[in-house]
Design a protein around this motif. Structure first.
Motif, PDB file in Angstrom:
ATOM      1  N   PRO A   1       0.841  -1.209   0.000  1.00 48.46           N
ATOM      2  CA  PRO A   1       0.000   0.000   0.000  1.00 48.46           C
ATOM      3  C   PRO A   1       0.873   1.256   0.000  1.00 48.46           C
ATOM      4  N   ALA A   2       0.487   2.243  -0.815  1.00 49.48           N
ATOM      5  CA  ALA A   2       1.292   3.459  -0.986  1.00 49.48           C
ATOM      6  C   ALA A   2       1.566   4.165   0.331  1.00 49.48           C
ATOM      7  N   ASP A   3       0.630   4.121   1.264  1.00 50.62           N
ATOM      8  CA  ASP A   3       0.832   4.830   2.533  1.00 50.62           C
ATOM      9  C   ASP A   3       1.820   4.108   3.451  1.00 50.62           C
ATOM     10  N   GLN A   4       2.312   2.940   3.036  1.00 46.16           N
ATOM     11  CA  GLN A   4       3.302   2.201   3.826  1.00 46.16           C
ATOM     12  C   GLN A   4       4.713   2.305   3.243  1.00 46.16           C
ATOM     13  N   VAL A   5       4.875   3.122   2.198  1.00 45.49           N
ATOM     14  CA  VAL A   5       6.176   3.281   1.556  1.00 45.49           C
ATOM     15  C   VAL A   5       6.714   4.665   1.878  1.00 45.49           C
TER      16      VAL A   5
END
Length: 103
Positions: free
Chosen positions: A27-31
């Motif tokens: 998920p983008a919010d975890q990168v």
């Protein structure tokens, strides 16, 4: 919801390592921003390639925009596959029809 469906933070980046043959969707919010590679497009031996430098993650989906900022195509991350045996194809983005018929 599909792994490649964008969420409210944009499409999920993909992490690729030499040992991995299938992309790992994150998920983008975890990168972290510093983990996102910089992309460039080059032609090598007449073939277009997307080159990543730095980072450990790439976008799971890329949107192609024309000069007027209209979305005309999209590319999705997936496992590496061999080049087409019948040659390179291009897409006419003005009409969204392949120039040489459907490959």
């Amino acid at each position: 919801m599909s792994e490649t469906t964008p969420n409210d933070h944009g499409p999920a980046p993909v992490q690729l390592t030499p040992e991995v043959t299938e992309p790992v969707f994150i998920p983008a919010d975890q990168v972290k921003p510093e983990d996102i590679g910089t992309l460039s497009i080059e032609y090598r031996d007449g073939q277009p390639v997307i080159v990543v430098s730095g980072g450990t993650a790439i976008p799971a989906e890329l949107t192609v925009l024309d000069a007027a900022d209209h979305a005309v195509a999209a590319y999705s991350a997936g496992p590496v596959r061999s080049a087409r045996k019948d040659g390179l194809y291009y897409v006419n983005f003005v009409t969204n029809h392949n120039l040489h018929g459907t490959p």
